[in-house]
Motif scaffolding. Sequence first.
Motif, short mmCIF file in Angstrom:
data_model
loop_
_atom_site.label_atom_id
_atom_site.label_comp_id
_atom_site.label_asym_id
_atom_site.label_seq_id
_atom_site.Cartn_x
_atom_site.Cartn_y
_atom_site.Cartn_z
N ALA A 292 0.84 -1.19 0.00
CA ALA A 292 0.00 0.00 0.00
C ALA A 292 0.88 1.26 0.00
O ALA A 292 0.60 2.23 -0.72
N LEU A 293 1.97 1.23 0.78
CA LEU A 293 2.91 2.34 0.78
C LEU A 293 3.58 2.48 -0.58
O LEU A 293 3.81 3.60 -1.06
N LEU A 294 3.86 1.36 -1.24
CA LEU A 294 4.46 1.40 -2.57
C LEU A 294 3.56 2.11 -3.56
O LEU A 294 4.03 2.88 -4.41
N LEU A 295 2.25 1.88 -3.47
CA LEU A 295 1.33 2.52 -4.41
C LEU A 295 1.24 4.03 -4.18
O LEU A 295 0.82 4.77 -5.08
N VAL A 296 1.61 4.49 -2.99
CA VAL A 296 1.70 5.93 -2.74
C VAL A 296 3.04 6.47 -3.23
O VAL A 296 3.12 7.53 -3.86
N LEU A 297 4.10 5.73 -2.96
CA LEU A 297 5.45 6.17 -3.30
C LEU A 297 5.73 6.07 -4.79
O LEU A 297 6.41 6.93 -5.36
N GLY A 298 5.21 5.03 -5.45
CA GLY A 298 5.50 4.80 -6.86
C GLY A 298 5.20 5.99 -7.76
O GLY A 298 6.09 6.43 -8.52
N PRO A 299 4.00 6.55 -7.72
CA PRO A 299 3.72 7.70 -8.58
C PRO A 299 4.64 8.90 -8.31
O PRO A 299 5.02 9.61 -9.25
N LEU A 300 5.01 9.11 -7.06
CA LEU A 300 5.92 10.21 -6.74
C LEU A 300 7.29 9.98 -7.39
O LEU A 300 7.90 10.93 -7.91
N VAL A 301 7.77 8.74 -7.37
CA VAL A 301 9.05 8.42 -7.99
C VAL A 301 8.99 8.66 -9.49
O VAL A 301 9.92 9.21 -10.09
#
Length: 336
Positions: free
Chosen positions: A137-146
């Motif tokens: 779930a944290l990855l799905l938040v972080l991924g777009p930012l990256v």
Amino acid sequence: MTLHPAVLALLVASLLTGCMVLYAGWYGARILLQWEIGSGSERQLELERRTYLISTLLSVAFAVQLFSLFLFVFTADRLHGMFSGAMCAAGTLNVNGFGYPVLVLKIATFLLAGLWLVVNHADTRGYDYPLIKPKYALLLVLGPLVLVEGYLQYRYFAGLHPDVITSCCGSLFGQGQKGIGGDLAALPAGPMEGALFGGMAATVACGIRFHRTGRGGYLFSVASAITLAVALASIISFICLYIYELPTHHCPFCILQKEYGYVGSVLYIALFGGGVAGMGAGALMPFRGRGSMARVVPALQRRLTEVTLVLYLLFTLVATYRILFSPFRMAYLGMP
């Protein structure tokens, strides 16, 4: 400009990180929707096998992401001689409208990537995949930012042209200047000193209590995050004045240069490392009693707390040393 070795390294790293994040994000979404630890289905077995590969890829990708923040600032500082008006990274980042947004995104992804690595480390030490859904779930938040950061970083470097006249750090981080740089430089030094050293003392006290008793983890995490923000503002407000020995030079980038003993590198590494560790200890609080995490999380939190305390104390000692032994003295009644 994109053919500069450091620029190429940043662009290639962003491209590879973006590809790994896209790949991991696809399976992360599947895991969030289809993960059933009690199931022996072929789909569940495939997801369990796949998560080991994804965790390894992301661990490498996010470690690179942490390093890229410092490489980005280092590269911007080294390029300043190519632009009229630039004296350090402050001017280089101001050459076009993408420089400072990229820096802000890199700081945000640094902190989130650090938290992901902490959560992933805890998850890999459990036998029952206890944190599999929270970390994806944290990855799905972080991924777009990256991905957004990688795109804006490309636009920034592709838009660097040597014929552009940019602003020096004095005009960007000077009192009375418009913008966040001027606002931070105008913060009153006396109250900021009290806020910084008071915040550090409070964070250390919360950390010692949490380390000894296991209570107050959220308080310690919040204190670490607030102290990180206050310390960054304090560097601009008053710490750099003692380093430069000038009452008007508030630049947060020149302290990274050789003329000042690269002291900025020590300050920033200590701050960001301690901030991530402190916030990571708080991020693990909801999982202290979850399955196999009951034996993993408390020990890991104690280590993270120790890292935070050591790094924040390092920052405080370095800053205090530069303040006490600098010939510069600030008259609080005569200037803000």
